[in-house]
Design a protein around this motif. Structure first.
Motif, PDB file in Angstrom:
ATOM      1  N   PHE A 201       0.843  -1.191   0.000  1.00 54.85           N
ATOM      2  CA  PHE A 201       0.000   0.000   0.000  1.00 54.85           C
ATOM      3  C   PHE A 201       0.874   1.236   0.000  1.00 54.85           C
ATOM      4  O   PHE A 201       1.851   1.325   0.745  1.00 54.85           O
ATOM      5  CB  PHE A 201      -0.899   0.005   1.236  1.00 54.85           C
ATOM      6  N   SER A 202       0.515   2.221  -0.826  1.00 51.82           N
ATOM      7  CA  SER A 202       1.190   3.508  -0.863  1.00 51.82           C
ATOM      8  C   SER A 202       0.184   4.591  -0.506  1.00 51.82           C
ATOM      9  O   SER A 202      -0.842   4.735  -1.171  1.00 51.82           O
ATOM     10  CB  SER A 202       1.784   3.778  -2.254  1.00 51.82           C
ATOM     11  N   TYR A 203       0.485   5.370   0.528  1.00 56.29           N
ATOM     12  CA  TYR A 203      -0.410   6.441   0.956  1.00 56.29           C
ATOM     13  C   TYR A 203      -0.546   7.509  -0.134  1.00 56.29           C
ATOM     14  O   TYR A 203      -1.647   7.957  -0.441  1.00 56.29           O
ATOM     15  CB  TYR A 203       0.138   7.053   2.240  1.00 56.29           C
ATOM     16  N   ASN A 204       0.572   7.899  -0.725  1.00 56.63           N
ATOM     17  CA  ASN A 204       0.516   8.910  -1.782  1.00 56.63           C
ATOM     18  C   ASN A 204      -0.266   8.423  -2.994  1.00 56.63           C
ATOM     19  O   ASN A 204      -0.997   9.192  -3.632  1.00 56.63           O
ATOM     20  CB  ASN A 204       1.929   9.325  -2.197  1.00 56.63           C
ATOM     21  N   GLN A 205      -0.114   7.171  -3.327  1.00 60.54           N
ATOM     22  CA  GLN A 205      -0.854   6.626  -4.460  1.00 60.54           C
ATOM     23  C   GLN A 205      -2.349   6.588  -4.153  1.00 60.54           C
ATOM     24  O   GLN A 205      -3.178   6.868  -5.027  1.00 60.54           O
ATOM     25  CB  GLN A 205      -0.354   5.218  -4.791  1.00 60.54           C
TER      26      GLN A 205
END
Length: 263
Positions: A56-60
């Motif tokens: 998981f990527s927060y920015n994505q």
């Protein structure tokens, strides 16, 4: 004929059946713009599903924080100063999520602490973000899919992680504080227990350092209550619960932001 150990019906009943972790942090003192940004960030997390091994990527998940995307200017840390930045406040969501991923025993792949400390979580348990970096990332290291739930209600932002925990694994986070030449720091530890409460492992999670500063009250909301510090490790390990219990503490809010741009 050999019967399968796990049937489709059994698997479906196990998926997202367990609340692996939960954390609420207070928005007390936050401006309307900051709450708007936090609400949008939480909505971007709500309902996200990660399969085993998926990162998981927060920015994505959020995308770039712009006025066109509905984000507003709010208090943030930039270059060691308290400023107004579009998207200010969203680090409270990334920090709350970070805490939940630790308690859910996920694998952290990218995390940066704030330049200054925050008041809504103990030192060492926060995660700052900016666009395009730093980012907060973690991997679903469990054997089952997990689902994120997040939202703003009753003056707090709450993050939850649902999944499956048939082995009854639980996690306890502790921190040790220390002084630096121009501020302070905290070393965090992850204690993992089995269903019977036996300690499986104790590992150093991260060492975080923060700078001292004089808060700009015009940009930073004043907390109305003191945060509850996590327990310090002692010669005897902390007493776990059989399963990860939902967190109920709601420490006071503070403007959060990364070193360079809004958060």
């Amino acid at each position: 004929m050999t019967q399968p150990e796990v049937t489709t019906e059994k698997l479906n009943s196990m998926l997202f059946a367990t609340l692996l972790s939960q954390k609420s942090t207070s928005l007390s003192g936050s401006s309307a713009a900051r709450i708007n940004n936090i609400t949008k960030a939480a909505a971007s997390l709500n309902g996200v599903i990660l399969n085993p091994g998926e990162e998981f990527s927060y920015n994505q998940a959020l995308g770039q924080r712009t006025k066109a995307a509905g984000y507003q200017s709010a208090g943030a840390y930039s270059g060691g100063q308290v400023v107004q930045e579009v998207g200010g406040g969203i680090c409270q969501v990334s920090s709350t999520l970070y805490y939940c991923t630790l308690i859910a025993n996920m694998t952290i792949t990218s995390r940066t602490n704030h330049y200054f400390g925050v008041n809504y979580l103990p030192a060492g348990l926060d995660a700052t973000v900016s666009w395009p970096s730093p980012d907060f990332k973690f991997k679903n290291s469990s054997a089952y899919p997990i689902k994120l739930a997040a939202g703003v209600a009753n003056g707090s932002v709450t993050v939850q992680i649902y999944g499956s925990n048939p082995d009854g694994i639980s996690v306890k986070m502790t921190t040790e504080s220390f002084k630096t030449s121009d501020g302070f720091g905290a070393t965090s530890y992850r204690w993992v227990y089995d269903a019977s409460g036996n300690l499986i492992s104790k590992t150093k999670e991260a060492s975080s350092t923060y700078h001292d500063h004089t808060t700009n009250s015009a940009a930073t909301p004043k907390p109305t209550q003191k945060p509850t510090a996590d327990p310090k490790p002692s010669p005897a390990p902390p007493t776990p619960t059989a399963t990860p219990a939902p967190a109920t503490e709601t420490p006071a809010a503070s403007t959060d932001a990364p070193v360079s741009t809004a958060a």
